[in-house]
Design a protein around this motif. Structure first.
Motif, PDB file in Angstrom:
ATOM      1  N   LYS A 146      -0.035  -1.286  -0.242  1.00 10.05           N
ATOM      2  CA  LYS A 146      -0.069   0.105   0.509  1.00 10.05           C
ATOM      3  C   LYS A 146       1.139   1.028   0.213  1.00 10.05           C
ATOM      4  CE  LYS A 146      -2.957  -2.181   2.542  1.00 10.05           C
ATOM      5  NZ  LYS A 146      -4.373  -2.440   4.645  1.00 10.05           N
ATOM      6  N   ILE A 147       1.397   1.836  -0.846  1.00 13.83           N
ATOM      7  CA  ILE A 147       1.624   3.327  -1.397  1.00 13.83           C
ATOM      8  C   ILE A 147       0.680   4.393  -0.692  1.00 13.83           C
ATOM      9  CG2 ILE A 147       2.987   4.253  -3.155  1.00 13.83           C
ATOM     10  CD1 ILE A 147       2.945   2.721  -4.641  1.00 13.83           C
ATOM     11  N   GLN A 148       0.709   4.658   0.541  1.00 17.48           N
ATOM     12  CA  GLN A 148      -0.281   5.520   0.726  1.00 17.48           C
ATOM     13  C   GLN A 148       0.814   6.869   1.843  1.00 17.48           C
ATOM     14  OE1 GLN A 148      -3.209   5.396   0.407  1.00 17.48           O
ATOM     15  NE2 GLN A 148      -2.950   2.823  -0.090  1.00 17.48           N
ATOM     16  N   PHE A 149       1.730   7.346   1.609  1.00 24.13           N
ATOM     17  CA  PHE A 149       2.346   8.460   2.094  1.00 24.13           C
ATOM     18  C   PHE A 149       1.843  10.069   1.758  1.00 24.13           C
ATOM     19  CE2 PHE A 149       6.000   5.082   1.108  1.00 24.13           C
ATOM     20  CZ  PHE A 149       6.727   5.374   2.526  1.00 24.13           C
ATOM     21  N   GLY A 150       1.037   9.681   0.806  1.00 27.77           N
ATOM     22  CA  GLY A 150       0.300  10.889   0.625  1.00 27.77           C
ATOM     23  C   GLY A 150      -1.247  11.149   1.558  1.00 27.77           C
ATOM     24  N   TYR A 151      -1.370  10.185   1.961  1.00 27.88           N
ATOM     25  CA  TYR A 151      -3.200   9.989   2.661  1.00 27.88           C
ATOM     26  C   TYR A 151      -2.512   9.700   4.132  1.00 27.88           C
ATOM     27  CZ  TYR A 151      -5.513   8.182  -0.897  1.00 27.88           C
ATOM     28  OH  TYR A 151      -6.278   8.374  -2.473  1.00 27.88           O
ATOM     29  N   VAL A 152      -1.238   9.703   3.849  1.00 29.73           N
ATOM     30  CA  VAL A 152      -0.197  10.152   5.869  1.00 29.73           C
ATOM     31  C   VAL A 152      -0.626  11.094   6.743  1.00 29.73           C
ATOM     32  CG1 VAL A 152       1.180   9.176   7.204  1.00 29.73           C
ATOM     33  CG2 VAL A 152       0.084   7.193   5.628  1.00 29.73           C
ATOM     34  N   TYR A 153       0.038  11.839   5.199  1.00 33.72           N
ATOM     35  CA  TYR A 153       0.579  13.247   5.480  1.00 33.72           C
ATOM     36  C   TYR A 153      -0.154  14.101   5.359  1.00 33.72           C
ATOM     37  CZ  TYR A 153       5.571  11.565   5.970  1.00 33.72           C
ATOM     38  OH  TYR A 153       7.235  11.014   6.057  1.00 33.72           O
ATOM     39  N   VAL A 250      -8.614   7.045  11.035  1.00 36.03           N
ATOM     40  CA  VAL A 250      -9.282   6.778   9.423  1.00 36.03           C
ATOM     41  C   VAL A 250      -7.560   6.184   9.337  1.00 36.03           C
ATOM     42  CG1 VAL A 250      -8.270   8.486   7.785  1.00 36.03           C
ATOM     43  CG2 VAL A 250     -10.178   8.823   9.572  1.00 36.03           C
ATOM     44  N   PHE A 251      -6.013   6.378  10.038  1.00 39.95           N
ATOM     45  CA  PHE A 251      -4.756   5.135  10.416  1.00 39.95           C
ATOM     46  C   PHE A 251      -5.479   4.289   9.933  1.00 39.95           C
ATOM     47  CE2 PHE A 251      -3.377   9.689  11.562  1.00 39.95           C
ATOM     48  CZ  PHE A 251      -3.040  10.371  10.265  1.00 39.95           C
ATOM     49  N   ALA A 252      -6.533   3.855  11.032  1.00 39.57           N
ATOM     50  CA  ALA A 252      -6.877   2.413  10.860  1.00 39.57           C
ATOM     51  C   ALA A 252      -7.279   1.767   9.899  1.00 39.57           C
ATOM     52  CB  ALA A 252      -7.496   1.873  12.307  1.00 39.57           C
ATOM     53  N   LEU A 253      -8.305   2.664   9.291  1.00 43.68           N
ATOM     54  CA  LEU A 253      -8.840   2.114   8.204  1.00 43.68           C
ATOM     55  C   LEU A 253      -8.115   1.852   6.771  1.00 43.68           C
ATOM     56  CD1 LEU A 253     -11.975   3.999   7.999  1.00 43.68           C
ATOM     57  CD2 LEU A 253     -11.988   1.692   8.948  1.00 43.68           C
TER      58      LEU A 253
END
Length: 257
Positions: A146-153, A250-253
Protein backbone atom coordinates in the motif's frame (compact mmCIF):
# COMPACT_ATOMS: atom_id res chain seq x y z
CA UNK A 1 101.64 73.30 -35.65
CA UNK A 2 100.92 76.96 -36.08
CA UNK A 3 97.38 76.05 -37.07
CA UNK A 4 96.89 73.93 -33.95
CA UNK A 5 98.19 76.71 -31.73
CA UNK A 6 95.75 79.10 -33.28
CA UNK A 7 92.91 76.63 -32.74
CA UNK A 8 93.90 76.14 -29.07
CA UNK A 9 93.85 79.88 -28.45
CA UNK A 10 90.25 80.05 -29.64
CA UNK A 11 88.96 78.09 -26.60
CA UNK A 12 87.40 79.86 -23.68
CA UNK A 13 90.07 80.97 -21.29
CA UNK A 14 89.39 80.05 -17.61
CA UNK A 15 91.36 80.01 -14.41
CA UNK A 16 90.64 76.29 -13.69
CA UNK A 17 93.67 74.08 -13.30
CA UNK A 18 94.34 70.47 -12.42
CA UNK A 19 95.74 71.50 -9.07
CA UNK A 20 92.28 72.63 -7.97
CA UNK A 21 90.94 69.04 -7.87
CA UNK A 22 91.77 68.83 -4.22
CA UNK A 23 89.26 71.61 -3.64
CA UNK A 24 85.51 70.94 -3.34
CA UNK A 25 83.98 70.45 -6.78
CA UNK A 26 80.77 71.74 -8.29
CA UNK A 27 80.51 74.72 -6.01
CA UNK A 28 80.86 72.77 -2.73
CA UNK A 29 83.67 74.43 -0.82
CA UNK A 30 83.05 72.91 2.61
CA UNK A 31 86.53 71.80 3.59
CA UNK A 32 85.38 70.61 6.99
CA UNK A 33 83.60 67.57 5.52
CA UNK A 34 86.00 64.62 5.74
CA UNK A 35 84.29 62.92 2.81
CA UNK A 36 85.56 65.63 0.43
CA UNK A 37 89.18 64.71 1.17
CA UNK A 38 91.33 62.61 -1.06
CA UNK A 39 91.69 58.96 -0.27
CA UNK A 40 95.21 59.41 0.94
CA UNK A 41 94.32 62.36 3.16
CA UNK A 42 91.41 60.71 5.03
CA UNK A 43 91.93 60.33 8.75
CA UNK A 44 91.10 56.77 9.68
CA UNK A 45 91.85 57.36 13.33
CA UNK A 46 88.45 58.94 13.88
CA UNK A 47 85.90 56.71 15.65
CA UNK A 48 83.42 55.03 13.33
CA UNK A 49 79.67 54.57 13.80
CA UNK A 50 79.89 50.86 14.55
CA UNK A 51 81.47 48.93 17.36
CA UNK A 52 83.91 46.10 17.18
CA UNK A 53 82.63 42.50 17.49
CA UNK A 54 84.13 42.24 20.94
CA UNK A 55 81.99 45.15 22.14
CA UNK A 56 78.65 43.54 21.11
CA UNK A 57 76.22 42.44 23.80
CA UNK A 58 76.37 38.75 24.63
CA UNK A 59 73.43 36.65 23.48
CA UNK A 60 71.19 35.02 26.05
CA UNK A 61 71.61 31.22 26.27
CA UNK A 62 68.84 28.92 25.02
CA UNK A 63 66.84 27.65 27.97
CA UNK A 64 64.48 25.24 26.13
CA UNK A 65 64.78 21.50 25.68
CA UNK A 66 65.49 19.52 22.57
CA UNK A 67 62.33 18.81 20.53
CA UNK A 68 60.39 20.88 23.07
CA UNK A 69 60.61 24.50 21.98
CA UNK A 70 59.54 27.23 24.28
CA UNK A 71 56.16 28.91 23.86
CA UNK A 72 56.77 31.96 21.72
CA UNK A 73 53.15 32.62 20.65
CA UNK A 74 50.49 33.76 23.03
CA UNK A 75 46.90 34.05 21.72
CA UNK A 76 45.36 37.46 21.70
CA UNK A 77 42.47 38.25 24.06
CA UNK A 78 40.00 38.15 21.17
CA UNK A 79 41.09 34.64 20.18
CA UNK A 80 40.86 33.38 23.75
CA UNK A 81 37.41 34.94 24.01
CA UNK A 82 36.26 33.16 20.85
CA UNK A 83 37.66 29.82 22.01
CA UNK A 84 35.91 30.11 25.36
CA UNK A 85 32.64 31.03 23.64
CA UNK A 86 32.90 27.96 21.38
CA UNK A 87 33.41 25.74 24.40
CA UNK A 88 30.30 27.16 26.08
CA UNK A 89 28.03 26.61 23.06
CA UNK A 90 25.39 23.84 23.34
CA UNK A 91 25.53 20.83 21.03
CA UNK A 92 24.13 21.12 17.51
CA UNK A 93 21.25 18.69 18.12
CA UNK A 94 20.17 20.68 21.15
CA UNK A 95 20.16 23.90 19.11
CA UNK A 96 17.98 22.18 16.49
CA UNK A 97 15.54 21.11 19.19
CA UNK A 98 16.39 17.39 19.03
CA UNK A 99 16.72 15.89 22.49
CA UNK A 100 16.99 12.10 22.50
CA UNK A 101 16.25 11.90 26.21
CA UNK A 102 12.92 13.68 25.80
CA UNK A 103 12.11 11.61 22.71
CA UNK A 104 12.67 8.44 24.69
CA UNK A 105 10.55 9.67 27.62
CA UNK A 106 7.67 10.61 25.31
CA UNK A 107 7.90 7.23 23.58
CA UNK A 108 7.73 5.43 26.94
CA UNK A 109 4.74 7.56 27.93
CA UNK A 110 2.88 6.43 24.80
CA UNK A 111 3.86 2.79 25.25
CA UNK A 112 2.68 2.83 28.91
CA UNK A 113 -0.83 4.33 28.87
CA UNK A 114 -1.14 4.09 32.65
CA UNK A 115 2.06 6.01 33.26
CA UNK A 116 1.67 9.64 34.35
CA UNK A 117 2.77 12.12 31.69
CA UNK A 118 5.19 14.93 32.44
CA UNK A 119 3.47 18.11 31.29
CA UNK A 120 6.70 20.13 31.03
CA UNK A 121 8.20 17.67 28.55
CA UNK A 122 5.01 17.07 26.61
CA UNK A 123 4.46 20.79 26.11
CA UNK A 124 7.61 21.03 23.95
CA UNK A 125 7.47 21.39 20.19
CA UNK A 126 9.37 18.29 19.11
CA UNK A 127 8.74 17.14 15.54
CA UNK A 128 11.72 14.81 15.12
CA UNK A 129 9.97 11.81 16.67
CA UNK A 130 6.63 12.33 14.84
CA UNK A 131 8.40 12.58 11.48
CA UNK A 132 10.20 9.29 12.14
CA UNK A 133 6.97 7.59 13.22
CA UNK A 134 5.10 8.85 10.13
CA UNK A 135 7.85 7.53 7.88
CA UNK A 136 7.81 4.20 9.73
CA UNK A 137 4.02 3.97 9.38
CA UNK A 138 4.24 4.63 5.64
CA UNK A 139 7.08 2.12 5.30
CA UNK A 140 5.08 -0.66 6.98
CA UNK A 141 2.14 0.11 4.71
CA UNK A 142 4.52 -0.08 1.76
CA UNK A 143 5.64 -3.54 2.85
CA UNK A 144 2.05 -4.72 2.64
CA UNK A 145 1.72 -3.32 -0.88
CA UNK A 146 0.00 0.00 0.00
CA UNK A 147 1.61 3.21 -1.18
CA UNK A 148 -0.18 5.67 1.08
CA UNK A 149 2.43 8.27 1.99
CA UNK A 150 0.33 11.11 0.62
CA UNK A 151 -2.75 10.03 2.60
CA UNK A 152 -0.68 9.68 5.78
CA UNK A 153 0.74 13.20 5.60
CA UNK A 154 -2.50 14.75 4.37
CA UNK A 155 -4.68 13.20 7.08
CA UNK A 156 -2.06 14.08 9.68
CA UNK A 157 -2.06 17.74 8.67
CA UNK A 158 -5.89 17.99 8.65
CA UNK A 159 -6.17 16.15 11.96
CA UNK A 160 -3.57 18.36 13.65
CA UNK A 161 -5.34 21.48 12.42
CA UNK A 162 -8.72 20.26 13.72
CA UNK A 163 -7.31 19.27 17.11
CA UNK A 164 -5.49 22.59 17.36
CA UNK A 165 -8.71 24.54 16.92
CA UNK A 166 -10.63 22.27 19.31
CA UNK A 167 -8.06 22.38 22.11
CA UNK A 168 -7.75 26.16 21.92
CA UNK A 169 -11.50 26.39 22.39
CA UNK A 170 -11.57 23.92 25.29
CA UNK A 171 -8.47 24.94 27.26
CA UNK A 172 -7.88 28.13 29.20
CA UNK A 173 -4.13 28.42 28.50
CA UNK A 174 -4.13 27.60 24.80
CA UNK A 175 -1.75 25.38 22.88
CA UNK A 176 0.57 25.78 19.89
CA UNK A 177 0.17 23.94 16.61
CA UNK A 178 3.61 22.37 16.99
CA UNK A 179 2.71 20.89 20.37
CA UNK A 180 -0.48 19.34 18.96
CA UNK A 181 1.42 17.87 16.01
CA UNK A 182 4.11 16.51 18.32
CA UNK A 183 1.66 14.75 20.65
CA UNK A 184 -0.46 13.27 17.85
CA UNK A 185 2.68 12.11 16.03
CA UNK A 186 4.09 10.33 19.07
CA UNK A 187 0.78 8.64 19.74
CA UNK A 188 0.89 7.19 16.21
CA UNK A 189 3.38 4.60 17.46
CA UNK A 190 0.78 1.88 18.30
CA UNK A 191 -0.61 2.29 14.77
CA UNK A 192 2.80 1.24 13.44
CA UNK A 193 2.39 -2.02 15.35
CA UNK A 194 -0.99 -2.54 13.70
CA UNK A 195 0.39 -1.98 10.21
CA UNK A 196 3.28 -4.32 11.04
CA UNK A 197 0.80 -7.07 11.94
CA UNK A 198 -0.95 -6.34 8.64
CA UNK A 199 2.25 -7.28 6.80
CA UNK A 200 2.18 -10.81 8.27
CA UNK A 201 -1.53 -11.44 8.89
CA UNK A 202 -4.82 -10.28 7.46
CA UNK A 203 -6.66 -7.68 9.52
CA UNK A 204 -10.06 -8.16 7.91
CA UNK A 205 -11.17 -11.05 10.14
CA UNK A 206 -12.58 -11.01 13.66
CA UNK A 207 -9.16 -10.97 15.25
CA UNK A 208 -8.15 -8.09 13.03
CA UNK A 209 -11.21 -6.06 14.04
CA UNK A 210 -10.54 -6.63 17.75
CA UNK A 211 -6.88 -5.74 17.36
CA UNK A 212 -7.76 -2.62 15.37
CA UNK A 213 -10.25 -1.44 18.00
CA UNK A 214 -7.68 -1.99 20.76
CA UNK A 215 -5.01 -0.02 18.87
CA UNK A 216 -7.43 2.88 18.25
CA UNK A 217 -8.29 3.00 21.95
CA UNK A 218 -4.62 2.82 22.87
CA UNK A 219 -3.68 5.76 20.63
CA UNK A 220 -6.62 7.95 21.64
CA UNK A 221 -6.17 7.26 25.35
CA UNK A 222 -2.45 8.11 25.25
CA UNK A 223 -3.06 11.33 23.28
CA UNK A 224 -5.88 12.51 25.54
CA UNK A 225 -3.81 11.75 28.67
CA UNK A 226 -0.92 13.85 27.37
CA UNK A 227 -3.19 16.75 26.36
CA UNK A 228 -4.91 16.73 29.75
CA UNK A 229 -1.62 16.81 31.68
CA UNK A 230 -0.02 19.47 29.46
CA UNK A 231 -3.03 21.82 29.36
CA UNK A 232 -4.36 21.21 32.89
CA UNK A 233 -7.79 20.09 31.60
CA UNK A 234 -8.95 17.99 34.52
CA UNK A 235 -12.14 15.99 33.99
CA UNK A 236 -12.19 16.48 30.21
CA UNK A 237 -10.23 13.42 29.05
CA UNK A 238 -13.21 11.72 27.40
CA UNK A 239 -14.06 14.87 25.49
CA UNK A 240 -10.51 15.02 24.15
CA UNK A 241 -10.25 11.26 23.52
CA UNK A 242 -13.29 11.19 21.20
CA UNK A 243 -11.85 13.37 18.37
CA UNK A 244 -8.51 11.62 18.79
CA UNK A 245 -10.25 8.27 18.27
CA UNK A 246 -11.85 9.58 15.07
CA UNK A 247 -8.44 10.66 13.73
CA UNK A 248 -6.69 7.39 14.54
CA UNK A 249 -9.68 5.44 13.20
CA UNK A 250 -8.90 6.86 9.73
CA UNK A 251 -5.32 5.60 10.01
CA UNK A 252 -6.67 2.21 11.10
CA UNK A 253 -8.91 2.04 8.00
CA UNK A 254 -5.85 2.71 5.82
CA UNK A 255 -4.02 -0.14 7.57
CA UNK A 256 -6.87 -2.66 7.33
CA UNK A 257 -8.05 -1.92 3.82
Amino acid sequence: MSGFDNFNTDFYQSSYSVDDQSQGGYGYTNTENPYNKQYGQYDYSQPMGYSSPGMMQPQQPYTGQIFQPTQTYTPSPSQSMYSSSFDDEPPLLEELGINFDHIWQKTLTVLHPMKAADGSIMNETDLAGPMVFCLAFGATLLLSGKIQFGYVYGISAIGCLGMYCLLNLMSMTGVSFGCVASVLGYCLLPMILLSSFGVLFSLQGMMGIILTAAIIGWCSFSASKIFISALAMDGQQLLVAYPCALLYGVFALISVF
